[in-house]
Design an enzyme around this catalytic site. Structure first.
Site, PDB file in Angstrom:
ATOM      1  N   SER A 142       0.850  -1.204   0.000  1.00 38.36           N
ATOM      2  CA  SER A 142       0.000   0.000   0.000  1.00 38.36           C
ATOM      3  C   SER A 142       0.875   1.241   0.000  1.00 38.36           C
ATOM      4  O   SER A 142       2.076   1.161   0.284  1.00 38.36           O
ATOM      5  CB  SER A 142      -0.869  -0.010   1.262  1.00 38.36           C
ATOM      6  OG  SER A 142      -1.387   1.287   1.545  1.00 38.36           O
ATOM      7  N   TYR A 155      -3.283   0.134  10.048  1.00 37.94           N
ATOM      8  CA  TYR A 155      -3.140  -0.299   8.651  1.00 37.94           C
ATOM      9  C   TYR A 155      -1.718  -0.011   8.165  1.00 37.94           C
ATOM     10  O   TYR A 155      -1.071  -0.865   7.548  1.00 37.94           O
ATOM     11  CB  TYR A 155      -4.164   0.453   7.807  1.00 37.94           C
ATOM     12  CG  TYR A 155      -4.313   0.018   6.372  1.00 37.94           C
ATOM     13  CD1 TYR A 155      -3.548   0.608   5.365  1.00 37.94           C
ATOM     14  CD2 TYR A 155      -5.245  -0.937   6.006  1.00 37.94           C
ATOM     15  CE1 TYR A 155      -3.707   0.231   4.042  1.00 37.94           C
ATOM     16  CE2 TYR A 155      -5.418  -1.310   4.677  1.00 37.94           C
ATOM     17  CZ  TYR A 155      -4.649  -0.718   3.709  1.00 37.94           C
ATOM     18  OH  TYR A 155      -4.803  -1.091   2.383  1.00 37.94           O
TER      19      TYR A 155
HETATM   20  C1  GCO Z   1      -6.614   6.085   3.537  1.00 38.60           C
HETATM   21  C2  GCO Z   1      -6.865   4.890   2.623  1.00 38.60           C
HETATM   22  C3  GCO Z   1      -5.566   4.152   2.287  1.00 38.60           C
HETATM   23  C4  GCO Z   1      -5.914   3.174   1.174  1.00 38.60           C
HETATM   24  C5  GCO Z   1      -4.772   2.543   0.473  1.00 38.60           C
HETATM   25  C6  GCO Z   1      -3.780   3.517  -0.066  1.00 38.60           C
HETATM   26  O1  GCO Z   1      -7.490   6.367   4.366  1.00 38.60           O
HETATM   27  O2  GCO Z   1      -5.562   6.721   3.392  1.00 38.60           O
HETATM   28  O3  GCO Z   1      -7.794   4.010   3.227  1.00 38.60           O
HETATM   29  O4  GCO Z   1      -5.071   3.499   3.402  1.00 38.60           O
HETATM   30  O5  GCO Z   1      -6.704   2.166   1.703  1.00 38.60           O
HETATM   31  O6  GCO Z   1      -4.109   1.638   1.316  1.00 38.60           O
HETATM   32  O7  GCO Z   1      -2.774   2.796  -0.755  1.00 38.60           O
END
Ligand code: GCO
Length: 258
Positions: A142, A155
């Protein structure tokens, strides 16, 4: 060299969104697609979508955080479909919130699905790849493998860890002719990002940070997935291929924020 004919590709989290798009890309390049989701109802619904595109796909429901369930699913796939040549670890969840108030449960759920499941699934699938001295593993990273942003701390931690897990898998398994790499999507329209796409302020920020001046689409990930799944990448190891319209190359510009 980009053909995937006679290859079997397992894509986790591939009943919708980016995972399904990458699986479709692999299918269009000739692979037999095996797809997974934790929710059984989604398996049947996705089968019709794959079929509508002329893609031979086999669906298996499994919670990819559960090692016993993983072992049972992989054993069934190997018995019913055949040896897995390509593994795409695409299953992922999002739990947002400021770190100071994020619950332990939300933190753990994100790490379990987005990071630990990749270890668990890959550890089980790689056994056959080591035996056959050949395999491809693609971990879906990501922007958050490289960048932080308020409210996505769990995340980002998971995806940052996934970057290094990808590299360590590459380092350990390259001698078995197994190439392990990652794809790092930028901001592509998906269920996770839809609320952001509907926020004009976020879109203004994103456009100022994206040299390509557009949102990514799930289709933008098909070619990179085929490349990393094919013989064309047989000497590519431990690389995270960012498909981000140039975000990581740019400090941003003032064009969109005047
Ligand atoms: C956010 C998004 C990101 C995307 C993605 C970007 O709130 O910035 O949810 O986390 O999901 O991973 O590459």
């Amino acid at each position: 060299m980009f053909s995937l004919s006679n290859k079997i590709a397992l894509v986790t989290g591939a009943t919708q969104g980016l995972g399904m798009a990458m699986a479709q890309g692999l299918g269009k390049a000739g692979a037999v697609v095996v797809y997974n989701d934790i929710i059984p109802e989604r398996i049947e619904k996705a089968k019709a979508i794959y079929a509508s595109q002329g893609i031979q796909a086999h669906g298996y429901a499994c919670n990819v955080t559960d090692s016993l369930a993983i072992d049972q699913m992989i054993s069934r796939i190997e018995a019913e479909v055949g040896p897995i040549d390509i593994l795409v670890n695409s299953a992922g969840i999002m739990r947002k919130g400021p770190l100071e108030s994020l619950s332990d449960e939300d933190w753990q759920a994100v790490l379990d699905v987005n990071l630990t499941s990749v270890f668990k699934v890959s550890k089980r699938v790689v056994r056959g790849m080591i035996e056959r001295k050949k395999g491809k593993i693609i971990n879906i990273n990501s922007m958050m493998s490289e960048l932080g942003r308020p409210t996505v701390g769990a995340y980002a931690a998971a995806k940052g860890g996934l970057k290094m897990l990808t590299r360590n898998m590459a380092v350990e398994w390259a001698k078995h002719n197994i190439q392990v790499n990652g794809i790092g999507p930028g901001y592509h329209l998906s269920d996770i990002t839809r609320p952001l796409a509907e926020d004009p302020v976020f879109t203004k920020l994103l456009m100022s940070r994206t040299p390509a001046k557009r949102w990514g689409t799930p289709e933008d990930l098909m070619g990179p997935a085929v490349f990393l799944a094919s013989e064309a990448s047989d000497f590519v190891n431990g690389h995270i291929l960012y498909v981000d319209g140039g975000i990581l190359a740019s400090f941003g510009d003032t064009e969109d924020i005047r």
